[in-house]
Design a protein around this motif. Structure first.
Motif, PDB file in Angstrom:
ATOM      1  N   LEU A  34       0.836  -1.206   0.000  1.00 35.87           N
ATOM      2  CA  LEU A  34       0.000   0.000   0.000  1.00 35.87           C
ATOM      3  C   LEU A  34       0.868   1.252   0.000  1.00 35.87           C
ATOM      4  N   ARG A  35       1.922   1.242   0.777  1.00 34.61           N
ATOM      5  CA  ARG A  35       2.815   2.396   0.839  1.00 34.61           C
ATOM      6  C   ARG A  35       3.398   2.704  -0.535  1.00 34.61           C
ATOM      7  N   ALA A  36       3.736   1.662  -1.293  1.00 33.88           N
ATOM      8  CA  ALA A  36       4.316   1.864  -2.622  1.00 33.88           C
ATOM      9  C   ALA A  36       3.314   2.468  -3.601  1.00 33.88           C
ATOM     10  N   MET A  37       2.030   2.358  -3.305  1.00 30.49           N
ATOM     11  CA  MET A  37       0.998   2.886  -4.180  1.00 30.49           C
ATOM     12  C   MET A  37       0.664   4.350  -3.884  1.00 30.49           C
ATOM     13  N   LEU A  38       1.150   4.855  -2.752  1.00 33.31           N
ATOM     14  CA  LEU A  38       0.861   6.236  -2.385  1.00 33.31           C
ATOM     15  C   LEU A  38       1.695   7.200  -3.223  1.00 33.31           C
ATOM     16  N   PRO A  39       1.163   8.368  -3.528  1.00 31.07           N
ATOM     17  CA  PRO A  39       1.940   9.369  -4.247  1.00 31.07           C
ATOM     18  C   PRO A  39       2.897  10.088  -3.301  1.00 31.07           C
ATOM     19  N   GLU A  40       3.696  10.980  -3.826  1.00 29.13           N
ATOM     20  CA  GLU A  40       4.503  11.873  -2.997  1.00 29.13           C
ATOM     21  C   GLU A  40       3.562  12.680  -2.098  1.00 29.13           C
ATOM     22  N   LEU A  41       3.825  12.655  -0.788  1.00 30.41           N
ATOM     23  CA  LEU A  41       2.917  13.295   0.166  1.00 30.41           C
ATOM     24  C   LEU A  41       3.394  14.661   0.643  1.00 30.41           C
ATOM     25  N   ARG A  42       4.598  15.033   0.328  1.00 30.73           N
ATOM     26  CA  ARG A  42       5.128  16.325   0.783  1.00 30.73           C
ATOM     27  C   ARG A  42       4.224  17.472   0.310  1.00 30.73           C
ATOM     28  N   ASP A  43       3.849  18.318   1.277  1.00 25.95           N
ATOM     29  CA  ASP A  43       3.037  19.511   1.028  1.00 25.95           C
ATOM     30  C   ASP A  43       1.618  19.208   0.554  1.00 25.95           C
ATOM     31  N   LYS A  44       1.188  17.954   0.677  1.00 30.11           N
ATOM     32  CA  LYS A  44      -0.158  17.584   0.240  1.00 30.11           C
ATOM     33  C   LYS A  44      -1.150  17.676   1.396  1.00 30.11           C
ATOM     34  N   LYS A  45      -2.399  17.956   1.052  1.00 28.62           N
ATOM     35  CA  LYS A  45      -3.501  17.921   2.006  1.00 28.62           C
ATOM     36  C   LYS A  45      -4.162  16.548   1.881  1.00 28.62           C
ATOM     37  N   VAL A  46      -4.200  15.819   2.994  1.00 33.14           N
ATOM     38  CA  VAL A  46      -4.565  14.399   2.968  1.00 33.14           C
ATOM     39  C   VAL A  46      -5.842  14.162   3.768  1.00 33.14           C
ATOM     40  N   LEU A  47      -6.710  13.316   3.238  1.00 32.89           N
ATOM     41  CA  LEU A  47      -7.908  12.844   3.937  1.00 32.89           C
ATOM     42  C   LEU A  47      -7.772  11.350   4.167  1.00 32.89           C
ATOM     43  N   ASP A  48      -7.934  10.931   5.424  1.00 32.18           N
ATOM     44  CA  ASP A  48      -7.803   9.526   5.823  1.00 32.18           C
ATOM     45  C   ASP A  48      -9.185   9.033   6.257  1.00 32.18           C
ATOM     46  N   LEU A  49      -9.822   8.224   5.414  1.00 34.24           N
ATOM     47  CA  LEU A  49     -11.183   7.763   5.663  1.00 34.24           C
ATOM     48  C   LEU A  49     -11.176   6.426   6.400  1.00 34.24           C
ATOM     49  N   GLY A  50     -11.848   6.394   7.550  1.00 31.99           N
ATOM     50  CA  GLY A  50     -11.777   5.220   8.411  1.00 31.99           C
ATOM     51  C   GLY A  50     -10.423   5.166   9.069  1.00 31.99           C
ATOM     52  N   CYS A  51     -10.031   6.285   9.682  1.00 32.67           N
ATOM     53  CA  CYS A  51      -8.645   6.467  10.136  1.00 32.67           C
ATOM     54  C   CYS A  51      -8.253   5.590  11.314  1.00 32.67           C
ATOM     55  N   GLY A  52      -9.243   5.050  12.058  1.00 35.25           N
ATOM     56  CA  GLY A  52      -8.904   4.172  13.171  1.00 35.25           C
ATOM     57  C   GLY A  52      -7.995   4.835  14.182  1.00 35.25           C
ATOM     58  N   PHE A  53      -6.886   4.179  14.496  1.00 30.92           N
ATOM     59  CA  PHE A  53      -5.940   4.697  15.477  1.00 30.92           C
ATOM     60  C   PHE A  53      -5.052   5.811  14.916  1.00 30.92           C
ATOM     61  N   GLY A  54      -5.236   6.145  13.648  1.00 36.99           N
ATOM     62  CA  GLY A  54      -4.500   7.259  13.062  1.00 36.99           C
ATOM     63  C   GLY A  54      -3.129   6.909  12.512  1.00 36.99           C
ATOM     64  N   TRP A  55      -2.861   5.635  12.289  1.00 32.27           N
ATOM     65  CA  TRP A  55      -1.530   5.234  11.811  1.00 32.27           C
ATOM     66  C   TRP A  55      -1.205   5.884  10.466  1.00 32.27           C
ATOM     67  N   HIS A  56      -2.146   5.848   9.521  1.00 29.02           N
ATOM     68  CA  HIS A  56      -1.889   6.412   8.195  1.00 29.02           C
ATOM     69  C   HIS A  56      -1.832   7.939   8.247  1.00 29.02           C
ATOM     70  N   SER A  57      -2.625   8.533   9.117  1.00 26.90           N
ATOM     71  CA  SER A  57      -2.594   9.995   9.264  1.00 26.90           C
ATOM     72  C   SER A  57      -1.223  10.456   9.744  1.00 26.90           C
ATOM     73  N   ARG A  58      -0.698   9.767  10.735  1.00 20.44           N
ATOM     74  CA  ARG A  58       0.616  10.154  11.262  1.00 20.44           C
ATOM     75  C   ARG A  58       1.722   9.859  10.259  1.00 20.44           C
ATOM     76  N   TYR A  59       1.577   8.759   9.507  1.00 24.48           N
ATOM     77  CA  TYR A  59       2.571   8.465   8.474  1.00 24.48           C
ATOM     78  C   TYR A  59       2.610   9.585   7.443  1.00 24.48           C
ATOM     79  N   ALA A  60       1.446  10.086   7.041  1.00 23.66           N
ATOM     80  CA  ALA A  60       1.401  11.153   6.041  1.00 23.66           C
ATOM     81  C   ALA A  60       2.161  12.385   6.532  1.00 23.66           C
ATOM     82  N   ARG A  61       2.014  12.717   7.786  1.00 25.15           N
ATOM     83  CA  ARG A  61       2.737  13.861   8.320  1.00 25.15           C
ATOM     84  C   ARG A  61       4.235  13.578   8.422  1.00 25.15           C
ATOM     85  N   GLU A  62       4.588  12.346   8.723  1.00 23.81           N
ATOM     86  CA  GLU A  62       6.010  11.974   8.740  1.00 23.81           C
ATOM     87  C   GLU A  62       6.634  12.167   7.359  1.00 23.81           C
TER      88      GLU A  62
END
Length: 244
Positions: A34-62
């Motif tokens: 899944l990570r390999a399918m994500l685009p470049e996230l730098r400076d992007k505004k991201v929406l995490d649907l069904g975010c759960g514990f927020g793992w993907h949200s925090r990864y995007a900020r990382e």
């Protein structure tokens, strides 16, 4: 139907003990793909649907995303996500995925991990996501594979010695709700064919850029030989698509 099993205390306690709930993304077998399918996230505004514990949200900020909005219906999930997050650029909102109503072009990237098989109208949601994405914005999703969801039992066919003979597939083209058993609870999931997933995206104005049906890596198989049966049938379907 908007389902919220995760605010049931017993169900949530069981979920909290799952390896991916404790170990995060690196404990999720499908994450590397899944990570390999994500685009470049730098400076992007991201929406995490069904975010759960927020793992993907925090990864995007990382990865230096400009901002992240995480949406989940479960207050238990969001309470845990907020407790694990120390970042003013991540905002969590309690909201059913079906009810999102963001402004046009508000986000550059939408991520949804293993949440959309709980949503009845995938086609309508695709339209809403297309609306809130900027031109050339990316939508990356993972769901339980239709081979996995076709039968509500979601289990192997066993031989007389308890050996796993095969994974049964039936009623594949009969789309709709399935009452499955997950974490010792009855849970409603929605079965859709691979074609339905892809056509809903295309008809909503997306261009599909990659499709993946991941299997365990060799490293995972070496660490846990019991996972070899996971190579016999797909368990996840993942799609990356771009707004035309």
């Amino acid at each position: 139907m908007k389902q919220n099993k995760y605010d049931d205390s017993e169900f949530f306690a069981n979920y909290s003990q799952m390896p991916r709930s404790i170990g995060g993304l690196n404990a999720a077998g499908e994450w590397q793909e899944l990570r390999a399918m994500l685009p470049e996230l730098r400076d992007k505004k991201v929406l995490d649907l069904g975010c759960g514990f927020g793992w993907h949200s925090r990864y995007a900020r990382e990865q230096h995303a400009r901002s992240v909005v995480g949406v989940d219906l479960s207050e238990n999930m969001l309470e845990r996500a907020r407790a694990m997050t120390n970042d003013s650029e991540i905002k969590y909102f309690r909201l059913a995925i079906e009810d999102i109503d963001f402004t046009a072009g508000e986000f550059d990237v939408v991520i949804s991990s293993l949440a959309l098989h709980y949503i009845e109208r995938f086609d309508i949601l695709c339209q809403k996501i297309h609306h809130c994405l900027a031109p050339e914005g990316t939508f990356v999703l993972s769901v339980e594979h239709p081979v996995f969801t076709a039968l509500a039992s979601q289990d192997w066919y066993y031989g007389p010695q308890g050996e796993r003979l095969h994974w049964p597939v039936d009623d594949y083209h009969h789309e709709g709700s399935r009452q499955a058993r997950f974490l010792d609870n009855d849970v409603i999931k929605y079965h859709r064919t691979v074609a339905t997933h892809m056509n809903a995206l295309i008809e909503s104005g997306f261009r599909i850029t990659k499709v993946s049906e991941p299997q365990p890596t060799q490293e995972m198989l070496d660490k846990n030989p019991d996972m070899r049966d996971e190579t016999r049938r797909p368990i996840f379907l993942m799609i990356a698509a771009v707004k035309n």
